[in-house]
Design an enzyme around this catalytic site. Structure first.
Site, mmCIF file in Angstrom:
data_model
loop_
_atom_site.group_PDB
_atom_site.id
_atom_site.type_symbol
_atom_site.label_atom_id
_atom_site.label_comp_id
_atom_site.label_asym_id
_atom_site.label_seq_id
_atom_site.Cartn_x
_atom_site.Cartn_y
_atom_site.Cartn_z
ATOM 1 N N ILE A 85 3.216 4.384 -0.499
ATOM 2 C CA ILE A 85 4.446 4.608 -1.263
ATOM 3 C C ILE A 85 5.001 3.293 -1.792
ATOM 4 O O ILE A 85 5.433 3.190 -2.946
ATOM 5 C CB ILE A 85 5.479 5.339 -0.395
ATOM 6 C CG1 ILE A 85 4.999 6.763 -0.084
ATOM 7 C CG2 ILE A 85 6.849 5.375 -1.088
ATOM 8 C CD1 ILE A 85 5.821 7.471 0.963
ATOM 9 N N THR A 119 -1.201 9.387 0.412
ATOM 10 C CA THR A 119 -1.299 7.935 0.540
ATOM 11 C C THR A 119 -2.561 7.597 1.338
ATOM 12 O O THR A 119 -3.149 8.476 1.982
ATOM 13 C CB THR A 119 -0.083 7.353 1.291
ATOM 14 O OG1 THR A 119 -0.087 7.879 2.637
ATOM 15 C CG2 THR A 119 1.223 7.713 0.597
ATOM 16 N N TYR A 133 9.860 8.542 15.957
ATOM 17 C CA TYR A 133 9.824 8.486 14.492
ATOM 18 C C TYR A 133 10.887 9.400 13.880
ATOM 19 O O TYR A 133 11.577 9.014 12.927
ATOM 20 C CB TYR A 133 8.431 8.893 14.022
ATOM 21 C CG TYR A 133 8.176 8.697 12.550
ATOM 22 C CD1 TYR A 133 8.191 7.429 11.976
ATOM 23 C CD2 TYR A 133 7.876 9.788 11.735
ATOM 24 C CE1 TYR A 133 7.927 7.247 10.626
ATOM 25 C CE2 TYR A 133 7.604 9.612 10.386
ATOM 26 C CZ TYR A 133 7.635 8.343 9.834
ATOM 27 O OH TYR A 133 7.379 8.174 8.489
ATOM 28 N N SER A 189 11.371 9.885 6.102
ATOM 29 C CA SER A 189 10.448 11.000 6.322
ATOM 30 C C SER A 189 11.222 12.275 6.609
ATOM 31 O O SER A 189 12.240 12.262 7.290
ATOM 32 C CB SER A 189 9.527 10.695 7.506
ATOM 33 O OG SER A 189 8.894 11.879 7.958
ATOM 34 N N ALA A 249 8.226 14.271 1.949
ATOM 35 C CA ALA A 249 7.608 15.269 2.826
ATOM 36 C C ALA A 249 6.112 14.995 2.878
ATOM 37 O O ALA A 249 5.653 14.151 3.619
ATOM 38 C CB ALA A 249 7.907 16.681 2.337
ATOM 39 N N ARG A 273 3.161 -6.722 6.679
ATOM 40 C CA ARG A 273 2.475 -7.426 7.760
ATOM 41 C C ARG A 273 0.962 -7.213 7.733
ATOM 42 O O ARG A 273 0.246 -7.742 8.580
ATOM 43 C CB ARG A 273 3.033 -6.998 9.114
ATOM 44 C CG ARG A 273 2.775 -5.549 9.493
ATOM 45 C CD ARG A 273 3.392 -5.263 10.842
ATOM 46 N NE ARG A 273 3.181 -3.885 11.262
ATOM 47 C CZ ARG A 273 3.678 -3.367 12.384
ATOM 48 N NH1 ARG A 273 4.420 -4.115 13.177
ATOM 49 N NH2 ARG A 273 3.435 -2.113 12.704
ATOM 50 N N SER A 278 0.841 -1.197 0.000
ATOM 51 C CA SER A 278 0.000 0.000 0.000
ATOM 52 C C SER A 278 0.880 1.251 0.000
ATOM 53 O O SER A 278 2.095 1.172 0.220
ATOM 54 C CB SER A 278 -0.921 0.024 1.230
ATOM 55 O OG SER A 278 -0.162 0.072 2.422
#
Length: 258
Positions: free
Chosen positions: A19, A190, A155, A142, A186, A39, A17
């Site tokens: 990117i 999605t 993160y 990210s 950036a 997963r 799913s």
């Protein structure tokens, strides 16, 4: 453009799913052989069905990327089925909101494991085969590692580590002619982003505000645009570029957003 990726075996983590799926579709278009490691069983089945409707087949494994035994077994299966690995795209991860003020040390370490630990584990497990193919490692990153966001220490730190590992592996693996890259994302539209913004109050207004802050064309990056850069870097047309961090973000990070 023929990038010379036909029959290249490429692993995409989180490839069912967002990117990862965009990259998956790009690989299929170039005639490569993508292997999805994900997963989310629902996403995998949906992706397999969608591709089946288009007459395409894909190799997919439902697995936990942070489990070393599972990683080793899956790589063994890929080698048994296809005999080689030409590229690794580390993409899986999620912004889990583990911050400083309201977080904890165990949650922080868990965030690192879930967002960068498996990058290292997958690279380590694939390395013997990437040495044979003189392949490539691409780490999806990210922008939070350099811009910050607030309330997401785990993160952000994990993404900083993704960039550092890209540079470190570029040094360590150059003798094997293995290229390494980091692609920084950036604002990219999605399903995960759509889900996040739909839960906010007045999501359409928030989306307009976000788009207005993106210098190039005032719009988000598409998964296809990220896939295009990924495919180029996987190909021999990227030449001797290695150990580099490349921003595919509409100028979000480096251009003045005013």
């Amino acid at each position: 453009m023929d990038l010379g990726l036909r029959n290249k075996v490429v692993i995409v983590t989180g490839g069912a799913s967002g990117i990862g799926k965009g990259i998956l579709l790009g690989l299929i278009e170039e005639g490569a052989v993508p292997c999805i490691l994900d997963r989310n069983d629902t996403s995998i089945n949906s992706c397999i069905y969608e591709l089946g409707e288009l007459g395409q087949k894909v190799i997919a494994f439902n697995m936990e990327l942070t489990d070393e035994k599972s990683c080793k077994n899956v790589i063994k299966d890929i080698i048994r089925i296809k005999g080689k690995i030409d590229g690794l795209i580390n993409n899986a991860g999620t912004n889990d909101g583990v911050g400083l003020e309201h977080g904890s040390l165990p949650k922080f370490f868990n965030s690192l494991e879930n967002n960068v630990g498996h990058y290292h584990l997958m690279a380590k497990t694939c390395l013997p085969f990437l040495k044979k193919s003189k392949g490539s490692i691409i780490n999806i990153v990210s922008k939070t590692y350099t811009t910050g966001q607030g309330g997401t220490s785990g993160y952000a730190a994990a993404n900083g580590a993704r960039v550092s590992l890209t540079e470190e592996w570029g040094h360590e693996l150059r003798g094997y002619e293995i290229s390494t890259y980091a692609i920084v994302v950036a604002e990219c539209w999605t399903p995960q982003y759509k889900s996040w913004i739909s839960k906010r109050e007045n999501p359409e207004k928030i989306l307009r505000t976000i788009n207005s802050r993106i210098p190039m064309e005032n719009r988000m990056t598409t998964t296809t645009e990220l896939a295009d850069m990924t495919l180029f870097l996987l190909s021999k047309k990227s030449g001797i570029i290695s150990g580099q961090t490349i921003f595919v973000d509409g100028g979000y990070v480096h251009l003045d957003r005013k």
